[in-house]
Design a protein around this motif. Structure first.
Motif, PDB file in Angstrom:
ATOM      1  N   UNK A 127      24.659   6.342  41.224  1.00 18.90           N
ATOM      2  CA  UNK A 127      23.661   7.415  41.286  1.00 18.90           C
ATOM      3  C   UNK A 127      24.224   8.734  40.773  1.00 18.90           C
ATOM      4  N   UNK A 128      25.409   9.126  41.259  1.00 18.75           N
ATOM      5  CA  UNK A 128      25.950  10.444  40.960  1.00 18.75           C
ATOM      6  C   UNK A 128      27.019  10.449  39.879  1.00 18.75           C
ATOM      7  N   UNK A 129      27.525   9.289  39.505  1.00 20.56           N
ATOM      8  CA  UNK A 129      28.530   9.227  38.461  1.00 20.56           C
ATOM      9  C   UNK A 129      29.957   9.395  38.959  1.00 20.56           C
ATOM     10  N   UNK A 130      30.151   9.529  40.244  1.00 20.36           N
ATOM     11  CA  UNK A 130      31.493   9.578  40.804  1.00 20.36           C
ATOM     12  C   UNK A 130      31.456   8.983  42.213  1.00 20.36           C
ATOM     13  N   UNK A 131      32.604   8.501  42.638  1.00 24.08           N
ATOM     14  CA  UNK A 131      32.686   7.824  43.928  1.00 24.08           C
ATOM     15  C   UNK A 131      32.847   8.801  45.081  1.00 24.08           C
ATOM     16  N   UNK A 132      32.905   8.246  46.269  1.00 24.85           N
ATOM     17  CA  UNK A 132      33.068   9.056  47.470  1.00 24.85           C
ATOM     18  C   UNK A 132      34.407   8.717  48.120  1.00 24.85           C
ATOM     19  N   UNK A 133      34.909   9.634  48.908  1.00 25.75           N
ATOM     20  CA  UNK A 133      36.146   9.397  49.639  1.00 25.75           C
ATOM     21  C   UNK A 133      35.875   8.597  50.903  1.00 25.75           C
ATOM     22  N   UNK A 134      36.925   7.974  51.408  1.00 21.61           N
ATOM     23  CA  UNK A 134      36.766   7.179  52.613  1.00 21.61           C
ATOM     24  C   UNK A 134      37.031   8.060  53.835  1.00 21.61           C
ATOM     25  N   UNK A 135      36.190   7.911  54.840  1.00 18.49           N
ATOM     26  CA  UNK A 135      36.375   8.598  56.117  1.00 18.49           C
ATOM     27  C   UNK A 135      37.008   7.580  57.067  1.00 18.49           C
ATOM     28  N   UNK A 136      38.248   7.802  57.441  1.00 19.14           N
ATOM     29  CA  UNK A 136      38.994   6.807  58.214  1.00 19.14           C
ATOM     30  C   UNK A 136      38.482   6.633  59.629  1.00 19.14           C
ATOM     31  N   UNK A 137      37.652   7.546  60.105  1.00 15.16           N
ATOM     32  CA  UNK A 137      37.079   7.402  61.441  1.00 15.16           C
ATOM     33  C   UNK A 137      36.113   6.219  61.487  1.00 15.16           C
ATOM     34  N   UNK A 138      35.619   5.811  60.322  1.00 11.64           N
ATOM     35  CA  UNK A 138      34.671   4.700  60.258  1.00 11.64           C
ATOM     36  C   UNK A 138      35.328   3.388  60.690  1.00 11.64           C
ATOM     37  N   UNK A 139      36.590   3.199  60.386  1.00 12.20           N
ATOM     38  CA  UNK A 139      37.265   1.942  60.723  1.00 12.20           C
ATOM     39  C   UNK A 139      37.326   1.700  62.230  1.00 12.20           C
ATOM     40  N   UNK A 140      37.842   2.630  63.037  1.00 13.71           N
ATOM     41  CA  UNK A 140      37.833   2.356  64.481  1.00 13.71           C
ATOM     42  C   UNK A 140      36.425   2.294  65.068  1.00 13.71           C
ATOM     43  N   UNK A 141      35.500   3.076  64.514  1.00 13.47           N
ATOM     44  CA  UNK A 141      34.118   3.004  65.004  1.00 13.47           C
ATOM     45  C   UNK A 141      33.496   1.643  64.705  1.00 13.47           C
ATOM     46  N   UNK A 142      33.748   1.113  63.514  1.00 13.62           N
ATOM     47  CA  UNK A 142      33.224  -0.210  63.161  1.00 13.62           C
ATOM     48  C   UNK A 142      33.798  -1.288  64.066  1.00 13.62           C
ATOM     49  N   UNK A 143      35.081  -1.200  64.326  1.00 15.62           N
ATOM     50  CA  UNK A 143      35.722  -2.178  65.208  1.00 15.62           C
ATOM     51  C   UNK A 143      35.171  -2.052  66.621  1.00 15.62           C
ATOM     52  N   UNK A 144      35.014  -0.823  67.102  1.00 13.22           N
ATOM     53  CA  UNK A 144      34.505  -0.610  68.459  1.00 13.22           C
ATOM     54  C   UNK A 144      33.091  -1.150  68.605  1.00 13.22           C
ATOM     55  N   UNK A 145      32.229  -0.871  67.624  1.00 17.54           N
ATOM     56  CA  UNK A 145      30.861  -1.382  67.700  1.00 17.54           C
ATOM     57  C   UNK A 145      30.819  -2.906  67.579  1.00 17.54           C
ATOM     58  N   UNK A 146      31.674  -3.470  66.747  1.00 14.34           N
ATOM     59  CA  UNK A 146      31.720  -4.933  66.625  1.00 14.34           C
ATOM     60  C   UNK A 146      32.130  -5.563  67.952  1.00 14.34           C
ATOM     61  N   UNK A 147      33.127  -4.982  68.614  1.00  8.33           N
ATOM     62  CA  UNK A 147      33.565  -5.500  69.909  1.00  8.33           C
ATOM     63  C   UNK A 147      32.479  -5.328  70.962  1.00  8.33           C
ATOM     64  N   UNK A 148      31.813  -4.194  70.960  1.00  3.81           N
ATOM     65  CA  UNK A 148      30.736  -3.930  71.913  1.00  3.81           C
ATOM     66  C   UNK A 148      29.572  -4.901  71.727  1.00  3.81           C
TER      67      UNK A 148
END
Length: 174
Positions: A127-148
């Motif tokens: 869409x914009x012609x450039x990528x986005x940076x990764x937010x590392x807070x997403x990894x523990x949140x994804x794991x926490x929600x998966x476990x929940x």
């Protein structure tokens, strides 16, 4: 002085209009608040919609885990009967199934976070012609929600483990 610096150095629409008038002689800058207010309302509605979609996705995921755990308990009912026959308590059987579910959820959370990042990167790049940076807070949140979700989806099927009687299960009477 401090208030002026805070106002002057911020991205308020009125301060930007003031700076434009200050830098360009004979120019009158007028803040169009209707546009920024409409933009703000649209962003708020999109955030609300994303929140609703997230809650629905969590509920559907929990229902899916419930279905998978129910079929897994049914498939392994002879194993459960054998464990009960040799003296395993209901808690130990719960712990066995919960630990299996949590291990799978842990790795699924990691995989989901990285696949989600890859997908959002691809969408942003297309869409914009450039990528986005990764937010590392997403990894523990994804794991926490998966476990929940794994725990929440496993609670209802685990109650059926108590009802299984070793003799009936092992001799295929049920």
């Amino acid at each position: 002085s401090a208030e002026y610096d805070m106002w002057y150095c911020s991205a308020y629409v009125s301060s930007i209009a003031y700076q434009i008038e200050e830098n360009y002689a004979g120019v009158a800058a007028k803040a169009m608040m209707q546009v920024s207010d409409a933009e703000s309302n649209i962003v708020k509605k999109i955030q609300s919609l994303m929140g609703i979609v997230s809650v629905i996705a969590l509920a559907v995921s929990s229902i899916g885990i419930t279905s998978l755990m129910t079929s897994e308990i049914y498939r392994r009912k002879k194993e459960i009967g054998l464990l009960k026959a040799i003296g395993a308590s209901n808690f130990e059987i719960y712990a066995l199934f919960a630990s299996e579910s949590l291990v799978v959820a842990f790795f699924a959370g990691i995989l989901g976070a990285f696949l989600g990042y890859a997908l959002s990167y691809a969408i942003a790049y297309s869409i914009f012609g450039y990528g986005i940076g990764i937010a590392w807070i997403v990894l523990p949140l994804s794991i926490a929600f998966a476990l929940l979700i794994s725990i929440a989806g496993s609670l209802v099927p685990m109650r059926s483990v108590v009802k299984l009687l070793p003799a009936e299960v092992l001799y295929d009477r049920k």
